[in-house]
Design an enzyme around this catalytic site. Structure first.
Site, mmCIF file in Angstrom:
data_model
loop_
_atom_site.group_PDB
_atom_site.id
_atom_site.type_symbol
_atom_site.label_atom_id
_atom_site.label_comp_id
_atom_site.label_asym_id
_atom_site.label_seq_id
_atom_site.Cartn_x
_atom_site.Cartn_y
_atom_site.Cartn_z
ATOM 1 N N HIS A 5 41.908 42.515 29.228
ATOM 2 C CA HIS A 5 43.148 43.283 29.036
ATOM 3 C C HIS A 5 44.415 42.432 29.091
ATOM 4 O O HIS A 5 45.523 42.963 29.048
ATOM 5 C CB HIS A 5 43.225 44.407 30.082
ATOM 6 C CG HIS A 5 42.012 45.285 30.056
ATOM 7 N ND1 HIS A 5 40.922 45.055 30.864
ATOM 8 C CD2 HIS A 5 41.695 46.341 29.271
ATOM 9 C CE1 HIS A 5 39.989 45.963 30.602
ATOM 10 N NE2 HIS A 5 40.428 46.743 29.641
ATOM 11 N N GLY A 21 55.372 50.953 36.336
ATOM 12 C CA GLY A 21 54.341 51.649 35.564
ATOM 13 C C GLY A 21 54.581 51.542 34.069
ATOM 14 O O GLY A 21 53.642 51.374 33.291
ATOM 15 N N ARG A 25 60.047 49.594 30.819
ATOM 16 C CA ARG A 25 60.796 49.216 32.021
ATOM 17 C C ARG A 25 60.474 47.768 32.402
ATOM 18 O O ARG A 25 61.346 47.026 32.846
ATOM 19 C CB ARG A 25 60.477 50.165 33.166
ATOM 20 C CG ARG A 25 61.173 49.791 34.442
ATOM 21 C CD ARG A 25 61.555 50.956 35.302
ATOM 22 N NE ARG A 25 62.802 51.557 34.889
ATOM 23 C CZ ARG A 25 63.407 52.545 35.547
ATOM 24 N NH1 ARG A 25 62.875 53.031 36.615
ATOM 25 N NH2 ARG A 25 64.555 53.035 35.121
ATOM 26 N N GLY A 90 58.380 51.407 41.318
ATOM 27 C CA GLY A 90 58.233 52.634 40.541
ATOM 28 C C GLY A 90 59.014 53.778 41.153
ATOM 29 O O GLY A 90 59.945 53.565 41.928
ATOM 30 N N MET A 180 51.259 57.656 42.110
ATOM 31 C CA MET A 180 49.891 57.628 41.567
ATOM 32 C C MET A 180 49.230 56.242 41.541
ATOM 33 O O MET A 180 48.232 56.071 40.846
ATOM 34 C CB MET A 180 49.890 58.225 40.148
ATOM 35 C CG MET A 180 50.324 59.680 40.114
ATOM 36 S SD MET A 180 50.260 60.389 38.468
ATOM 37 C CE MET A 180 48.504 60.505 38.212
ATOM 38 N N GLU A 181 49.760 55.270 42.272
ATOM 39 C CA GLU A 181 49.199 53.917 42.131
ATOM 40 C C GLU A 181 49.020 53.102 43.425
ATOM 41 O O GLU A 181 48.152 52.228 43.487
ATOM 42 C CB GLU A 181 50.084 53.069 41.176
ATOM 43 C CG GLU A 181 50.023 53.449 39.711
ATOM 44 C CD GLU A 181 50.979 54.586 39.343
ATOM 45 O OE1 GLU A 181 51.864 54.905 40.168
ATOM 46 O OE2 GLU A 181 50.833 55.170 38.253
ATOM 47 N N SER A 203 62.582 59.934 42.713
ATOM 48 C CA SER A 203 63.205 60.383 41.460
ATOM 49 C C SER A 203 63.508 61.878 41.457
ATOM 50 O O SER A 203 64.321 62.355 40.676
ATOM 51 C CB SER A 203 62.288 60.050 40.281
ATOM 52 O OG SER A 203 61.031 60.666 40.457
ATOM 53 N N ASP A 204 62.825 62.634 42.355
ATOM 54 C CA ASP A 204 62.992 64.089 42.406
ATOM 55 C C ASP A 204 62.379 64.535 43.734
ATOM 56 O O ASP A 204 61.718 63.728 44.390
ATOM 57 C CB ASP A 204 62.233 64.746 41.236
ATOM 58 C CG ASP A 204 60.789 64.254 41.144
ATOM 59 O OD1 ASP A 204 60.545 63.250 40.459
ATOM 60 O OD2 ASP A 204 59.910 64.854 41.796
HETATM 61 N N1 HPA Z 1 53.903 63.324 41.374
HETATM 62 C C1 HPA Z 1 54.848 64.265 41.519
HETATM 63 N N2 HPA Z 1 56.142 64.032 41.362
HETATM 64 C C2 HPA Z 1 56.516 62.797 41.022
HETATM 65 C C3 HPA Z 1 55.573 61.778 40.850
HETATM 66 C C4 HPA Z 1 54.190 62.062 41.045
HETATM 67 O O1 HPA Z 1 53.307 61.206 40.907
HETATM 68 N N3 HPA Z 1 56.267 60.659 40.522
HETATM 69 C C5 HPA Z 1 57.578 60.984 40.481
HETATM 70 N N4 HPA Z 1 57.744 62.285 40.780
#
Ligand code: HPA
Length: 235
Positions: A5, A21, A25, A90, A180-181, A203-204
């Site tokens: 890869h 990720g 970016r 990330g 997720m990593e 991010s949220d």
């Molecule tokens: N899951 C849920 N919300 C998120 C994620 C995620 O992996 N990454 C950024 N916001």
């Protein structure tokens, strides 16, 4: 020699790799940090870049999304390209009320619903942990900034369809964010005697959708996370 890869030659990667990720970016980070960045691989659109940052060699390469994808790149970089440190840069979704969108989470450890580390040591529930050396360097670079949190995240296999009760329980256990990593990265590093860290911008927030960040805020906070990741890479 190339791996399945990665088409780079031995010596094409620096000992430290920043790993977002998103491949776009990765390209932007490489351009931002390393005026002399050279693209050393581009299999499946996953570009790898090597150059000099603050006078020291550095590489940037994306992981793609999720633990299986990251596992492929991290394993090949560690085993075939002499990479010693991978720092994931990330985002994560906020879980605990102690974090809000825009904060940076330095992931000391990563719970997971994945079976990815389950064969690490039969009979034992393996604890995926960051490298202490990288963690300490990133924390020192944060200089006590109260918006930088150090603690646990949860690395999930699915972005969608996770029971909300689990997120609530993880939050109650003090878990700062969900992504997720990280757990796979920490497991691979432990298995191979290498070093890893994840530095994540929130991010949220899963329990407060009013916290969505402006584009400007997102960029500023991302720069903070990046500077902590560079401090860890060059420690
Ligand atoms: N899951 C849920 N919300 C998120 C994620 C995620 O992996 N990454 C950024 N916001």
């Amino acid at each position: 020699m190339a791996t399945p890869h990665i088409t780079a030659e031995p010596g094409d990667f620096a000992p430290a790799v920043l790993m977002p990720g998103d491949p776009k970016r990765a390209e932007r980070i490489a351009q931002m940090l390393m005026p002399d960045a050279v693209k050393v691989t581009d299999v499946r659109g996953i570009g790898g870049y090597t150059g000099t940052c603050n006078g020291k060699p550095l590489s940037v390469m994306a992981s793609g999304m999720g633990q299986p994808s990251l596992s492929i790149y991290a394993t090949e970089l560690f085993t075939s390209y002499g990479v010693e440190r991978i720092i994931r840069v990330g985002t994560c979704g906020g879980l605990s009320r102690d974090v809000q969108a825009g904060d940076v989470v330095i992931a000391m450890g990563a719970h997971t619903d994945s079976s990815i580390n389950s064969r690490m040591c039969p009979g034992i529930t393996f604890a995926p942990l960051a490298s202490w050396q990288l963690l300490a360097a990133a924390v020192a670079a944060a200089e006590g900034d109260p918006t930088v949190k150090v603690g646990a995240v949860a690395s999930r296999d699915k972005f969608y369809g996770n029971p909300i009760e689990e997120a609530e329980r993880l939050a109650a256990l003090g878990t700062f964010g969900v992504e997720m990593e990280a757990a796979a990265l920490y497991g691979i590093a432990a298995n191979l005697g290498k070093q890893a860290l994840a530095v994540l911008t929130v991010s949220d927030h899963l329990f407060d959708s009013s916290q969505d960040m402006s584009a400007e805020d997102r960029e500023t906070k991302f720069h903070k996370a990046l500077s902590l990741a560079v401090a860890a890479a060059h420690c």
